[in-house]
Design a protein around this motif. Structure first.
Motif, PDB file in Angstrom:
ATOM      1  N   MET A   1       0.868  -1.135  -0.036  1.00 58.82           N
ATOM      2  CA  MET A   1       0.058  -0.065   0.073  1.00 58.82           C
ATOM      3  C   MET A   1       0.947   1.162   0.057  1.00 58.82           C
ATOM      4  SD  MET A   1      -3.184   1.108  -0.066  1.00 58.82           S
ATOM      5  CE  MET A   1      -4.174   2.399   0.480  1.00 58.82           C
ATOM      6  N   GLY A   2       0.828   2.218  -0.879  1.00 60.38           N
ATOM      7  CA  GLY A   2       1.577   3.353  -0.969  1.00 60.38           C
ATOM      8  C   GLY A   2       1.052   4.425  -0.025  1.00 60.38           C
ATOM      9  N   LYS A   3       1.756   5.697  -0.192  1.00 57.75           N
ATOM     10  CA  LYS A   3       1.442   6.539   0.906  1.00 57.75           C
ATOM     11  C   LYS A   3       0.550   7.450   0.170  1.00 57.75           C
ATOM     12  CE  LYS A   3       5.866   6.491   3.358  1.00 57.75           C
ATOM     13  NZ  LYS A   3       6.933   7.451   3.784  1.00 57.75           N
ATOM     14  N   SER A   4      -0.055   8.461   1.177  1.00 55.70           N
ATOM     15  CA  SER A   4      -1.197   9.281   0.695  1.00 55.70           C
ATOM     16  C   SER A   4      -0.622  10.792   0.689  1.00 55.70           C
ATOM     17  CB  SER A   4      -2.512   9.436   1.616  1.00 55.70           C
ATOM     18  OG  SER A   4      -1.955   9.486   2.795  1.00 55.70           O
ATOM     19  N   LEU A   5      -1.008  11.608  -0.138  1.00 55.67           N
ATOM     20  CA  LEU A   5      -0.436  12.927  -0.555  1.00 55.67           C
ATOM     21  C   LEU A   5      -1.755  14.039  -0.513  1.00 55.67           C
ATOM     22  CD1 LEU A   5       2.057  14.808  -0.970  1.00 55.67           C
ATOM     23  CD2 LEU A   5       1.502  14.559  -3.413  1.00 55.67           C
ATOM     24  N   ILE A   6      -1.790  15.086   0.254  1.00 59.08           N
ATOM     25  CA  ILE A   6      -2.782  16.180  -0.166  1.00 59.08           C
ATOM     26  C   ILE A   6      -2.026  17.135  -0.472  1.00 59.08           C
ATOM     27  CG2 ILE A   6      -4.217  17.418   1.057  1.00 59.08           C
ATOM     28  CD1 ILE A   6      -5.031  15.558   3.020  1.00 59.08           C
ATOM     29  N   ILE A   7      -2.602  17.827  -1.629  1.00 59.79           N
ATOM     30  CA  ILE A   7      -2.058  18.978  -2.066  1.00 59.79           C
ATOM     31  C   ILE A   7      -3.091  19.965  -1.900  1.00 59.79           C
ATOM     32  CG2 ILE A   7      -1.370  20.443  -4.287  1.00 59.79           C
ATOM     33  CD1 ILE A   7      -0.630  17.639  -5.463  1.00 59.79           C
ATOM     34  N   VAL A   8      -2.832  21.096  -1.098  1.00 61.97           N
ATOM     35  CA  VAL A   8      -3.680  22.438  -0.832  1.00 61.97           C
ATOM     36  C   VAL A   8      -3.428  23.367  -1.834  1.00 61.97           C
ATOM     37  CG1 VAL A   8      -4.806  23.622   1.178  1.00 61.97           C
ATOM     38  CG2 VAL A   8      -3.648  21.510   1.610  1.00 61.97           C
ATOM     39  N   GLY A   9      -4.449  23.603  -2.503  1.00 61.79           N
ATOM     40  CA  GLY A   9      -4.374  24.580  -3.528  1.00 61.79           C
ATOM     41  C   GLY A   9      -4.346  24.026  -4.867  1.00 61.79           C
ATOM     42  N   ALA A  10      -5.328  24.330  -5.781  1.00 59.71           N
ATOM     43  CA  ALA A  10      -5.043  24.140  -7.289  1.00 59.71           C
ATOM     44  C   ALA A  10      -5.103  25.281  -8.234  1.00 59.71           C
ATOM     45  CB  ALA A  10      -6.639  23.538  -7.596  1.00 59.71           C
ATOM     46  N   GLY A  11      -3.962  25.708  -7.932  1.00 56.74           N
ATOM     47  CA  GLY A  11      -3.308  26.860  -8.802  1.00 56.74           C
ATOM     48  C   GLY A  11      -2.200  26.312  -9.591  1.00 56.74           C
ATOM     49  N   GLU A  12      -1.218  27.063 -10.116  1.00 53.81           N
ATOM     50  CA  GLU A  12      -0.368  26.897 -10.916  1.00 53.81           C
ATOM     51  C   GLU A  12       0.623  25.960 -10.451  1.00 53.81           C
ATOM     52  OE1 GLU A  12       1.984  30.561 -12.010  1.00 53.81           O
ATOM     53  OE2 GLU A  12       1.680  31.414  -9.932  1.00 53.81           O
ATOM     54  N   PHE A  13       1.194  26.199  -8.994  1.00 55.59           N
ATOM     55  CA  PHE A  13       1.761  25.359  -8.270  1.00 55.59           C
ATOM     56  C   PHE A  13       1.348  23.926  -8.019  1.00 55.59           C
ATOM     57  CE2 PHE A  13       4.102  29.217  -7.158  1.00 55.59           C
ATOM     58  CZ  PHE A  13       5.237  29.007  -7.590  1.00 55.59           C
ATOM     59  N   GLY A  14      -0.128  23.876  -7.644  1.00 51.07           N
ATOM     60  CA  GLY A  14      -0.504  22.579  -7.106  1.00 51.07           C
ATOM     61  C   GLY A  14      -0.979  21.603  -8.198  1.00 51.07           C
ATOM     62  N   LEU A  15      -1.252  22.280  -9.369  1.00 49.36           N
ATOM     63  CA  LEU A  15      -1.673  21.718 -10.522  1.00 49.36           C
ATOM     64  C   LEU A  15      -0.418  20.989 -11.211  1.00 49.36           C
ATOM     65  CD1 LEU A  15      -4.919  23.797 -12.252  1.00 49.36           C
ATOM     66  CD2 LEU A  15      -4.759  21.694 -10.591  1.00 49.36           C
ATOM     67  N   SER A  16       0.234  21.841 -11.234  1.00 49.51           N
ATOM     68  CA  SER A  16       1.748  21.215 -12.103  1.00 49.51           C
ATOM     69  C   SER A  16       2.250  20.097 -11.315  1.00 49.51           C
ATOM     70  CB  SER A  16       2.513  22.464 -12.475  1.00 49.51           C
ATOM     71  OG  SER A  16       3.132  23.031 -11.129  1.00 49.51           O
ATOM     72  N   LEU A  17       2.387  20.420  -9.870  1.00 49.25           N
ATOM     73  CA  LEU A  17       2.935  19.165  -9.159  1.00 49.25           C
ATOM     74  C   LEU A  17       1.837  18.019  -9.333  1.00 49.25           C
ATOM     75  CD1 LEU A  17       4.755  17.804  -7.131  1.00 49.25           C
ATOM     76  CD2 LEU A  17       3.300  19.063  -5.352  1.00 49.25           C
ATOM     77  N   ALA A  18       0.623  18.182  -9.329  1.00 46.90           N
ATOM     78  CA  ALA A  18      -0.376  16.897  -9.201  1.00 46.90           C
ATOM     79  C   ALA A  18      -0.086  16.253 -10.500  1.00 46.90           C
ATOM     80  CB  ALA A  18      -1.657  17.419  -9.113  1.00 46.90           C
ATOM     81  N   LEU A  19      -0.037  17.017 -11.611  1.00 51.68           N
ATOM     82  CA  LEU A  19       0.248  16.628 -12.993  1.00 51.68           C
ATOM     83  C   LEU A  19       1.335  15.643 -13.128  1.00 51.68           C
ATOM     84  CD1 LEU A  19      -0.708  16.191 -15.941  1.00 51.68           C
ATOM     85  CD2 LEU A  19       0.398  18.355 -16.709  1.00 51.68           C
ATOM     86  N   GLU A  20       2.591  16.259 -12.808  1.00 50.86           N
ATOM     87  CA  GLU A  20       3.922  15.619 -12.730  1.00 50.86           C
ATOM     88  C   GLU A  20       3.893  14.156 -11.978  1.00 50.86           C
ATOM     89  OE1 GLU A  20       7.783  14.976 -14.004  1.00 50.86           O
ATOM     90  OE2 GLU A  20       6.319  16.009 -14.685  1.00 50.86           O
ATOM     91  N   LEU A  21       3.273  14.096 -10.627  1.00 50.26           N
ATOM     92  CA  LEU A  21       3.203  13.197 -10.016  1.00 50.26           C
ATOM     93  C   LEU A  21       2.198  12.009 -10.695  1.00 50.26           C
ATOM     94  CD1 LEU A  21       2.802  14.345  -6.416  1.00 50.26           C
ATOM     95  CD2 LEU A  21       4.897  13.331  -7.726  1.00 50.26           C
ATOM     96  N   SER A  22       0.949  12.447 -11.156  1.00 51.71           N
ATOM     97  CA  SER A  22       0.222  11.619 -11.959  1.00 51.71           C
ATOM     98  C   SER A  22       0.692  10.854 -13.011  1.00 51.71           C
ATOM     99  CB  SER A  22      -1.034  12.318 -12.411  1.00 51.71           C
ATOM    100  OG  SER A  22      -1.849  12.909 -11.489  1.00 51.71           O
ATOM    101  N   ARG A  23       1.569  11.620 -13.894  1.00 55.31           N
ATOM    102  CA  ARG A  23       2.324  11.047 -15.082  1.00 55.31           C
ATOM    103  C   ARG A  23       3.282   9.953 -14.628  1.00 55.31           C
ATOM    104  NH1 ARG A  23       3.588  16.791 -18.644  1.00 55.31           N
ATOM    105  NH2 ARG A  23       1.593  16.606 -20.008  1.00 55.31           N
ATOM    106  N   LYS A  24       3.992  10.310 -13.544  1.00 55.06           N
ATOM    107  CA  LYS A  24       5.103   9.451 -12.952  1.00 55.06           C
ATOM    108  C   LYS A  24       4.557   8.361 -11.957  1.00 55.06           C
ATOM    109  CE  LYS A  24       8.499  11.369 -15.228  1.00 55.06           C
ATOM    110  NZ  LYS A  24       9.468  12.205 -14.686  1.00 55.06           N
TER     111      LYS A  24
END
Length: 427
Positions: A1-24
């Motif tokens: 079972m992997g770990k959980s991550l919460i990103i607070v904020g769906a602006g340029e920083f939050g979305l770009s990080l979420a996209l990169e982690l989703s791709r990887k």
């Protein structure tokens, strides 16, 4: 079972990080990624919601120049981003005593990018026949490796891509509006939201922009500043005339002006010392500047209006500079003393990761921003990058001259000013 991550904020920083982690996905330890915000992005009032942001690799700092060229390639070629990118040349000006021009040109030339000297209005018109601006007391250069991007369109496409990949979920509304971090000793257990819902996670990312300092004590390492933006409407004839004009940026005053959009909107803005909105902290110690929840529109301070008009005069001439703005607002950024982004773990809470700071010059890097923030989160970047984006022990005082990521401090205009208008300061 992997770990959980919460990103607070769906602006340029939050979305770009979420996209990169989703791709990887599968290449890191996080199997559960949750993005929290008060509404589904684009989030009204956030710095990422706008018609345009400059794309330029022009920096006195060679690291940002390299990042800029990396991002430019993505804007030009990526199927996710290219429809939101408008190729345009750019004129970069600075006061004559500034060394920005020489340092920036040197960085561009190292990458094999040619530049054109612009030291007068005549120089500008020789290269751009429709240029009607009046340049005085400054020197600069122009080049073609630049443009502007539709920020709101980019955010919408990114959200669509994240949903398509299916590796991250959005929680919005009262359930997604953070009000408090749940602290357990030297770690953060999770986030409490407006609905009193508790979101638990192994790691919490603060990608909260200009609201950051109001949510946790960063001991004056950030300051939220409001920066003026104005919009004018051009006629169809003027739109055609100026459609090939370059982006204009006076690096010393912080004023920049875009070519008109296809529907004739002329946008100008200033990223300078800015305006603060100071309130007592929630933890009862000192004060902080924070952005209002309701955007401040059509009530710019008089000195901001004058600065924007001066920038339009420098790029489009007297007549257009005197026209009324049909819309104006303050755009709020989270500034750092040196203008660097902060992709770094909190010094006191070992699982609280910061993804903020330097917001005013970040959007141009959007296609590659997540690579750097994720690299810092996962500690896979080289030490020189980890050090650059670390939370530095530099505190902001009323006298701090913020660099803004330019390699030079701002030398003109008033210092940071507190919003005095009672309605503006209480929003």
């Amino acid at each position: 079972m992997g770990k959980s991550l919460i990103i607070v904020g769906a602006g340029e920083f939050g979305l770009s990080l979420a996209l990169e982690l989703s791709r990887k996905n599968g290449e890191h330890e996080y199997s559960s990624i949750t993005i929290l915000d008060r509404e589904m992005p684009p989030v009204f009032g956030g710095a990422s919601v706008d018609i345009s942001r400059i794309m330029r690799p022009d920096y006195a700092d060679p690291k940002y120049t390299a990042m800029g060229m990396e991002a430019l390639k993505e804007w030009q070629t990526s199927t996710l981003y290219r429809d939101h990118f408008y190729q345009s040349e750019i004129i970069m000006m600075a006061h004559k005593e500034s060394n920005f021009r020489d340092r920036s040109i040197a960085n561009l030339n190292k990458l094999g990018l040619p530049t054109y000297t612009v030291d007068s209005s005549q120089d500008a018109r020789a290269k751009y026949p429709s240029y009607d601006g009046i340049l005085e007391g400054s020197r600069g250069y122009a080049h073609e490796n630049a443009g502007w991007v539709n920020a709101e369109g980019t955010v919408r496409s990114t959200v669509g891509e994240i949903l398509k990949l299916g590796k991250a979920q959005f929680v919005v509304g009262d359930d997604g509006t953070m009000v408090e971090l749940i602290k357990e000793g030297n770690r953060i257990a999770g986030v409490k939201t407006k609905s009193s819902k508790i979101h638990l996670a192994d790691t919490v990312v603060m990608a909260t922009g200009s609201w950051t300092s109001s949510l946790v004590d960063f001991e004056d390492r950030f300051v939220a500043t409001g920066q003026p933006v104005g919009f004018m409407q051009l006629s169809p004839e003027e739109t055609r005339k100026y459609s090939k004009n370059p982006v204009y940026f006076n690096i010393s005053t912080g004023v920049f002006v875009f070519p008109p959009t296809p529907d004739g909107v002329l946008k100008c803005a200033r990223h300078g010392f800015g305006y603060t909105r100071t309130l007592p902290t929630a933890w009862g110690k000192g004060t902080i500047s924070t952005a209002p929840q309701t955007p401040i529109e059509n009530e710019l301070p008089q000195d901001a209006i004058q600065a924007l008009r001066k920038g339009i005069r420098e790029s489009y001439g007297d007549a257009i500079s005197k026209r009324p703005f049909y819309k104006s607002r303050l755009c709020w950024y989270n500034d750092t003393p040196d203008g660097d982004f902060v992709f770094s773990y909190h010094p006191h809470y070992k699982n609280l990761f910061l993804c903020t700071g330097g917001c005013g010059h970040a959007f141009k890097f959007f296609p590659v921003l997540g690579r750097y923030s994720a690299g810092c989160l996962l500690k896979t970047l080289d030490k020189e990058w980890l050090d650059k984006f670390a939370l530095k022990d530099q505190k902001i005082t009323p006298d701090t001259v913020i660099d803004g990521g330019r390699g030079i401090p701002w030398k003109t205009g008033p210092g940071r000013q507190e919003l005095k208008n009672s309605r503006l300061s209480k929003l």
